[in-house]
Structures are given as C-alpha cells and as structure tokens.
Design a protein around this motif. Sequence first.
Motif, short mmCIF file in Angstrom:
data_model
loop_
_atom_site.label_atom_id
_atom_site.label_comp_id
_atom_site.label_asym_id
_atom_site.label_seq_id
_atom_site.Cartn_x
_atom_site.Cartn_y
_atom_site.Cartn_z
N GLY A 200 20.41 110.84 75.75
CA GLY A 200 20.00 111.46 77.18
C GLY A 200 19.87 112.84 76.69
O GLY A 200 19.27 113.78 77.47
N SER A 204 16.51 115.20 77.41
CA SER A 204 16.50 116.18 78.57
C SER A 204 16.35 117.58 77.89
O SER A 204 15.86 118.66 78.70
CB SER A 204 17.79 116.01 79.18
N ARG A 262 20.34 105.27 73.15
CA ARG A 262 21.25 106.27 73.46
C ARG A 262 22.57 105.85 72.77
O ARG A 262 23.51 106.46 73.47
CB ARG A 262 21.34 106.45 74.93
N TYR A 393 24.37 116.45 80.98
CA TYR A 393 23.20 116.82 80.37
C TYR A 393 22.87 118.28 80.55
O TYR A 393 22.72 119.04 79.54
CB TYR A 393 22.16 115.96 80.50
#
Length: 484
Positions: A200, A204, A262, A393
Amino acid sequence: MNDEPELKFRGGWMMAFVPVAIFLIFCVLYFVVLDAFDMTALATGGFIALLIGALLARNYGKYWDAVMAGIGSPTAVSIVMVLFMVGMLGQLIKDSNVSGGFVWIADQAGLNGAALTLFTFLACCLIAMATGSSIGTMFTAFPIFYPAGVLLGADPTLLAGAIVSGAIFGDNLAPISDTTIISASTQRFRRKDGAADIGGVVTSRARYALVAAGVSAVAYLVFGGTGAGPVDSADLAEASDARGLLMLIPIAVLLAVSFYTRNIFLAVTVGLILGTATALLSGLLEPSGVLGVVDGAPTGYLVTGVASLLPTVCLVISVFGIMGVLRAGGVLNRIVDALARGRLAGTPRGAETAIGLGVSATTVLFGGVNSASMLAFGPIADEIGARQQLHPYRRTNVMDCFAMGVSCVVPVFSAFLFIGALLTGGHEQAPALSTVQLFGATFYPLVLTVVLIVAVATGWGRRFEGADGVAVRQREDAAEPVSV
C-alpha cells in the motif's frame, strides 16, 4: 509511548542524548572526514554509544532493559526479518546480471549522447527497483555505464548524476528496499493492529516518485549530451548480456504479487522461486551460485545475500537500542509534545511540514544515510502524524520522500555523492568528478523535494486514518470521512 519505565540520568534527562551525539560523531567521522561509507562502522558507533551512555544512567540495569526493549520491539524485529529476506532476493538479481541486459539494449540500439544518458537513468531506476539497493546499483552501474557512456557522447557530469538519480529512485520506490521497509514499519495504524503495509505504501508513493522521475528524465534527455558523435566501444559490447533481461520476468511477478497481496514475505518467496528457476534454466547461474560449498567456504546468493545485509541489521539493532533509551528516558515524549503542541504541527499540513523538516535535518546529520535517519526519526513522525490522524501511508511517504530528497545529496555530507564521486575516478576515458559537480546533476532528489513541498502545501494525496485503518479524505472531527 509511556509503556517503558522512566529512566533517569546523572546530569538530567538531556544526558539521554549522549548516545545520539556519539553516533552522529561516527557518521561525520566516516562520511565527511574519512570519506568511507561503511554500515558496519556506523553500527559499531551505535554500540559504543550505548556502552558509554550506560555509564551515565542512574540505574544501570534499567538502562539495558530499555535498550533490550527497543531492540525487541515489533517494529525492529519485523525490519530485521524483512531485510534478511530481501537481501537474498537482491543478491540473486545482482548475480544474474540484469545490468548486462540493459547494456545489451543500449549497444544494439546504438544509443549515444543525451539518449544514452536518459537510457542510463531509466536502466538504473529499474536495476535499483529490482535489487532494492541504491548503493549496490551505483557500484554495479558506474563501471559499466560511466566510461562507455562518455565515449558515446554523454555529458560526464549528467551521466554520473543520472546513475545516482536512478539509484535513489529505485531505493525510494522498490518494495524490497531497506528504506521502504523501514519507513513503512515505523508508521503504525491507530484504528487497527500493525504498521503500514509495504504494498500500500509503494502504491500510494508512486504518484510522487513517478512525477519526479518523469521531470528528471526529460531534463536528462534535453541536457545529457555533449554533442559528440557515436564512438565504437568494445567495453560496451563486452559488458552486455541479453540473457540478463530474462530476470525482468520474476521481477515483474514479484512486483505484481507485492502490490496485489500487500505481503512482502509472499512476494519475496515467489520472486526467489521464480528467479532461481529462471537464472538456472537460462545459464545465468550454476547450482553452486544458489547454494554450495567451495574449498570449505559457503557459496551462493542465499548465503551472500544474508551476509550482505548483516551490517544493515547491526545498524538497525544499534539504532533501535538508542531509541529504546530515548523512549524510556522520556525524551521522545518531550520532542513529540513540543512539536505537536507548537503552532507548526497544529494542523495536518503543519504536521507534514514538521515531519519533512525533521527527517531532512536528521538525514543531513546522518551523512545522507536515510535508512538510519528514518530509523531514528520514524517514531517521532509516527506520533506527530497520528495526532493529526494522518494515515500511515501519508506519514510514511512524507518522511521517506523528504529523506530521499535534497537532504541525502548535500555535497559535504552525502554518502551518495561521496560514493558517486569515488566511482567516477580511475577511468582513462572519463573524468573524475567532485561531489559539488554531482549535486547539480543529480536531478531526481532535487525534483522530488519540490514535488513533496507542493504535495504538502496543496494537500495532494493527503489521507487520514478512518475506521479499521481505511484511508479517508477528511478527518473524522472535520467532516464525514469519505473512503478512497
């Protein structure tokens, strides 16, 4: 952050900074004074700092309890395990000569001048993403691309800058990079268990890294040539090996598994199995190159991969021991409270600014070694960002990208530039460069800093932590959150 028993020092709580100061002295001594980049030496400095710091504690036993608590934290243990796993994978990619495949492409396409500078940048980006090692990429790419590229009409300074930039880009975005692992592992969820997952984080982060890489690529294409015509280079042909391109297949599968599941452990397992099969079937590796014994000494990428990460693991252990002392002594609480209660970190944008400035200063102090700086500053960024409900994130990306920016290429402190300048020497065909010359040509970290400043100022990509750790556009105390 108050789980640890309070640790008191002779001379007051400020004495808890003595181990940090000693560690920084080792960083400056090796990277600035001696021009030596050695993670084992840094780790040694950390352990010496811990030994000296213990003499200042009022309770010797509690001091070492704090050290052990820091080293044994879930974050530290997870980082160590992942580093050993990706060390094997990175060594497989290096030993199977992926870089030779890129050289083969350049040779067959007849690239020269600015086009070769651009190609070198892109090739180094992919090599660094595949290996997860910026320093390893530089040591691999400079001997191959630098002298041959100068002969083929590339501007020496910009060609060297392209190699360093590509290495930093791959380190910034690679799922198996130690900096990616460290930055993600230090940022914890508050609405569910665990830390930011690597898949993740990388997904991002791609928006910032790819924009910076795109701008850098255009700059290298425009300015990267000297105007010299193509020159036949035996060195270029000798370094090329088309079979190395086959290793892009397991790399692509690894990236896909990492992004989809992930789960970095599953991705590395798939990459190791498929990569080993590909390397053996194509003749890039012999069975002894996987695991074996020659003259009583163990051989193979599995062994050398683990061994190559031992210095970094030792550094992780020493730094987390120091962080355990700072936490038990209440120092981290003081720093976080001072920043969080200040006017700067009173808003989400301000918290991101504080994280960016803090990790940048720490990275400069640590000689551009962003893995060490994020190990040290990560817990602080975690607390500052969490108080503004910033998603893990977002906290990870702000910290990592600023640590990979201008702060890691300051000419008088940067290990990246010291190594880059060192590797430009000793070539008859190409000039040796200084760190100052390299700084102006290392476009990626410079552009990345601008991209992140814009992202923080405008809120581009900013997300908050909602229920069950879901990324939402607004804080729950601001308005009804919207899932993204």
